[in-house]
Write a protein that holds these residues in place. Structure first.
Motif, short mmCIF file in Angstrom:
data_model
loop_
_atom_site.label_atom_id
_atom_site.label_comp_id
_atom_site.label_asym_id
_atom_site.label_seq_id
_atom_site.Cartn_x
_atom_site.Cartn_y
_atom_site.Cartn_z
N VAL A 162 0.84 -1.20 0.00
CA VAL A 162 0.00 0.00 0.00
C VAL A 162 0.88 1.25 0.00
N THR A 163 1.93 1.24 0.82
CA THR A 163 2.86 2.37 0.86
C THR A 163 3.44 2.65 -0.51
N THR A 164 3.82 1.58 -1.20
CA THR A 164 4.41 1.73 -2.53
C THR A 164 3.40 2.28 -3.53
N PHE A 165 2.17 1.78 -3.49
CA PHE A 165 1.15 2.27 -4.41
C PHE A 165 0.87 3.76 -4.19
N ILE A 166 0.78 4.17 -2.93
CA ILE A 166 0.52 5.59 -2.64
C ILE A 166 1.71 6.44 -3.06
N ALA A 167 2.93 5.96 -2.77
CA ALA A 167 4.12 6.69 -3.20
C ALA A 167 4.17 6.81 -4.71
N THR A 168 3.81 5.73 -5.41
CA THR A 168 3.80 5.77 -6.87
C THR A 168 2.73 6.73 -7.38
N GLY A 169 1.60 6.79 -6.67
CA GLY A 169 0.56 7.74 -7.05
C GLY A 169 1.05 9.18 -6.96
N TYR A 170 1.73 9.50 -5.87
CA TYR A 170 2.28 10.84 -5.72
C TYR A 170 3.29 11.15 -6.84
N THR A 171 4.22 10.20 -7.07
CA THR A 171 5.26 10.46 -8.05
C THR A 171 4.71 10.48 -9.47
N ALA A 172 3.70 9.67 -9.74
CA ALA A 172 3.10 9.66 -11.08
C ALA A 172 2.51 11.04 -11.39
N LEU A 173 1.76 11.57 -10.46
CA LEU A 173 1.14 12.88 -10.68
C LEU A 173 2.19 13.98 -10.73
N ALA A 174 3.19 13.90 -9.85
CA ALA A 174 4.24 14.92 -9.86
C ALA A 174 5.02 14.87 -11.17
N ALA A 175 5.31 13.65 -11.66
CA ALA A 175 6.09 13.52 -12.89
C ALA A 175 5.35 14.07 -14.09
N MET A 176 4.02 13.97 -14.09
CA MET A 176 3.23 14.46 -15.21
C MET A 176 3.31 15.98 -15.36
N TYR A 177 3.65 16.65 -14.28
CA TYR A 177 3.73 18.11 -14.33
C TYR A 177 5.17 18.61 -14.38
N THR A 178 6.07 17.96 -13.64
CA THR A 178 7.46 18.43 -13.63
C THR A 178 8.26 17.87 -14.80
N LYS A 179 7.96 16.61 -15.16
CA LYS A 179 8.60 15.93 -16.30
C LYS A 179 10.12 15.80 -16.15
N ASN A 180 10.60 15.80 -14.91
CA ASN A 180 12.02 15.52 -14.66
C ASN A 180 12.17 14.89 -13.29
N ILE A 181 13.28 14.19 -13.10
CA ILE A 181 13.45 13.37 -11.90
C ILE A 181 13.59 14.22 -10.64
N ILE A 182 14.44 15.25 -10.67
CA ILE A 182 14.68 16.07 -9.48
C ILE A 182 13.39 16.77 -9.05
N GLY A 183 12.68 17.35 -9.99
CA GLY A 183 11.42 18.02 -9.66
C GLY A 183 10.39 17.06 -9.10
N THR A 184 10.35 15.84 -9.64
CA THR A 184 9.39 14.85 -9.14
C THR A 184 9.73 14.41 -7.73
N ILE A 185 11.01 14.17 -7.47
CA ILE A 185 11.43 13.80 -6.11
C ILE A 185 11.07 14.89 -5.12
N PHE A 186 11.42 16.12 -5.46
CA PHE A 186 11.15 17.26 -4.57
C PHE A 186 9.65 17.41 -4.31
N THR A 187 8.84 17.35 -5.37
CA THR A 187 7.40 17.54 -5.23
C THR A 187 6.77 16.41 -4.43
N SER A 188 7.18 15.16 -4.70
CA SER A 188 6.61 14.01 -4.01
C SER A 188 6.95 14.02 -2.53
N LEU A 189 8.20 14.35 -2.21
CA LEU A 189 8.60 14.42 -0.80
C LEU A 189 7.87 15.57 -0.10
N LEU A 190 7.68 16.67 -0.82
CA LEU A 190 6.97 17.81 -0.24
C LEU A 190 5.53 17.43 0.09
N ILE A 191 4.89 16.67 -0.80
CA ILE A 191 3.51 16.22 -0.54
C ILE A 191 3.47 15.31 0.67
#
Length: 291
Positions: free
Chosen positions: A173-202
């Protein structure tokens, strides 16, 4: 579908640096630490057997080693590690422009579901291996130092299966929720650093709901505490506390507060998965990523 799963698995394993430092490092570390403890115990038994009792203080019952390994993936630090790995994998599709090679072969919703599922299985298997290494290592160490790890019968084994299944499910469940956060973040940032930062911030922002609760009570005389009860943070904690047999302090809880049952917390976490996966599929199917 099997071929799609295999292809995604090979792609995940192909991220050698990310896999090594954010996934395989944990079972590998557990293996070497277990072997190291056993070797030290053997040398101690041969040279100074009176010191073996010092090593026994780190042992519990035979179930303890297997279950203790799951404390990491189901902790806050474990969630952050999973988020970083999934961000590297998911955002990498955008950063390296590989999505357009996939969407011509399968419907987008199938590709997205497969990525969620494969990531969850991949990470859970890594921690299953870690649990096995720690558990077997603890049993072998106990035999060397002469430590009694308790009885092994149908009752203890049945409870062990229930406990470890719950820990595995919580990691999934933890992995699915983490993937959900990163999936949505990646769709907007479109780069690894931005996705990591946004997902951790959420993820770090989840507990800040308590700040809204405090401000709502003090400034607006509105009780927003139920919002906190709907967060993954609270429900993860509630399940872990129930499994350990105690009721933890919940900040800003009103007088007479009764925690959710484990069943309710599980349903809320599953609801988060359904929501995040559905939102990810909706956004992914509407994106223009063919350019």
């Amino acid at each position: 579908m099997t071929a799609l799963f295999r292809a995604e698995w090979l792609k995940l394993a192909g991220n050698r640096w990310a896999v090594t430092f954010f996934v395989w490092i944990f079972p590998i570390s557990a293996l070497f630490l277990s072997i190291g403890a056993i070797v030290i115990a053997l040398f101690t038994a041969a040279g100074s057997p009176e010191n073996l009792s010092d090593m026994a203080q780190f042992l519990t019952n035979w179930q303890g080693g297997f279950l203790s390994a799951w404390a990491f993936p189901n902790s806050d630090l474990g969630r952050f590690t999973i988020i970083i790995f999934t961000a590297i994998v998911f955002a990498g599709e955008y950063q390296h422009g590989t999505w357009k090679n996939l969407i011509t072969r399968r419907p987008r919703w199938v590709i997205m579901l497969n990525k969620f599922f494969t990531l969850g299985v991949f990470i859970t298997i890594a921690f299953v291996m870690m649990s096995i290494f720690v558990g077997i290592g603890s049993i072998v160490l106990a035999q060397i130092v002469g430590y009694n790890m308790g009885v092994f019968d149908a009752d203890t084994f049945g409870k062990f299966i229930r406990d470890i299944t719950s820990q595995m499910a919580l990691t999934l469940v933890t992995t699915f929720i983490a993937t959900g956060y990163t999936a949505l973040a990646a769709m907007y940032t479109k780069n690894i650093i931005g996705t990591i930062f946004t997902s951790l911030l959420i993820t770090l922002g989840e507990p800040s709901v308590l700040l809204l609760v405090s401000l709502g009570r003090s400034l607006l005389s509105i009780d927003l505490f139920p919002l906190y009860l709907l967060t993954p943070t609270y429900n993860f904690s509630n399940i872990r506390n129930a499994e350990m047999g105690y009721e933890a302090f919940v900040p800003l809880a009103p007088e007479g507060f009764v925690p959710f049952s484990v069943t309710i917390s599980w349903l809320i976490l599953i609801g988060w998965i359904v929501f995040l996966v559905s939102l990810s599929i909706r956004n992914f199917t509407s994106q223009d990523i063919t350019a």
